[in-house]
Design an enzyme around this catalytic site. Sequence first.
Site, short mmCIF file in Angstrom:
data_model
loop_
_atom_site.label_atom_id
_atom_site.label_comp_id
_atom_site.label_asym_id
_atom_site.label_seq_id
_atom_site.Cartn_x
_atom_site.Cartn_y
_atom_site.Cartn_z
N GLY A 59 0.81 -1.21 0.00
CA GLY A 59 0.00 0.00 0.00
C GLY A 59 0.85 1.26 0.00
N GLU A 60 1.91 1.26 0.79
CA GLU A 60 2.80 2.41 0.84
C GLU A 60 3.59 2.56 -0.46
OE1 GLU A 60 1.12 1.61 4.35
OE2 GLU A 60 2.53 0.17 3.47
N PHE A 61 3.90 1.43 -1.10
CA PHE A 61 4.56 1.50 -2.41
C PHE A 61 3.67 2.22 -3.42
CE2 PHE A 61 4.98 -0.17 -6.71
CZ PHE A 61 6.31 0.10 -6.98
#
Length: 406
Positions: A59-61
């Site tokens: 998700g952070e990627f």
Amino acid sequence: MLWLYNFGIFLYTIVLHIASIFNNKAKLFLNGRKNIFTIIKNKVDITKKHVWFHFASLGEFEQGRPVLEELKHKYPDKLIVITFFSPSGFEIRKNYPLAEGVFYLPLDTKKNAAEFVRLINPEIAIFTKYEFWHHYFSALHQQGVPLFIISGIFRPEQAFFKWYGDFYRGILRNVSYFFVQNQQSVNLLKALDLNNVSLSGDTRFDRVAENAKHPKELPLISKFCGAAPVFIAGSTWLPDEQLLKEVILKFPEWKFIIAPHETHTAHISEILKLLPAAARYTQLGESAAASADQVLIIDNIGILSSVYQYGKIAYIGGGFGTGIHNTLEAAAFGLPVIFGPKYDKFQEAKDLLALQAAITVQSAEELSAAFIRLQKDHAAGAAAKKYVEDKTGSTAQIIKHLGQYI
């Protein structure tokens, strides 16, 4: 406090070894870090400078991806190294083509941090949203490497802002600049005399807006949907799926696509017990894609963000667990969203509710009522789409600032 932090890392390692006996994620976490420094030496030219991007998970990627790709577009000669903390990020993006190397981040010990920073030789380091590692931040600071937090978000209940949080505040002082999502985060950091901060918004808006403009075509999904209206349930867990079962039975004229957060065999089997007539995406053939099946289970990873293009209304899972998942991917396509009660940590969910582009529910009855309401409320989807479009621009602001350091 440092000794307690180090002991916590040590204890976490022991717990992981025990968990790896019966938990596949823990096993991947440990196996992926075996001989990690040898792997890095074989993959990366340590004599050259690198731009280091770290992401907690997938998700952070996706959140930081617009910055990474725009930076690479603007500075094509720059070499990029990516690290992940979680297997769910690394295993999906380990072959990402814009990076010279993609690795698991070694656990945060003083020795690991010093060796890792030495090997990748970073020019700058960029962390997305969170993950504040004492030894890595200290090692970067000692080497004079600028460190940036992008799409950061802070809350008063975090340890940084408590009376006992001096050690954690020390970690923040190693950061060169904070790009944060909301004014509250700006205020909290400035209250600590951390004035190297600006309100830039959330880079996820740039990512989802771009995806909505150029979604991946999915012919099998298109054929499955046909001319029927489609309800898409993304990133669901079992409590979500139990609610959805009741709605599916009440609306036979709609088609339903369920993309669970976990796609392992055990979870897919649980869904099929609830919905035994459901089709599975990986088992669709060209001839079966236009069948009369009402429900389709997405039993692989990586296509949900494009599946939303075929929907009319979306349900976002996680709201009966630790918190809802990504609402913006659906909103970017103009889908109003429904989610469970655990949304308080997500500003975009609050915003969508305020705009009447989302509805929160706590039961199957409330889900049915929300579904009926949104079938008639055509303004809700338009409001969701406009919300995303109005929030874009964070990436350009960040790239402009980073240009001073590259």
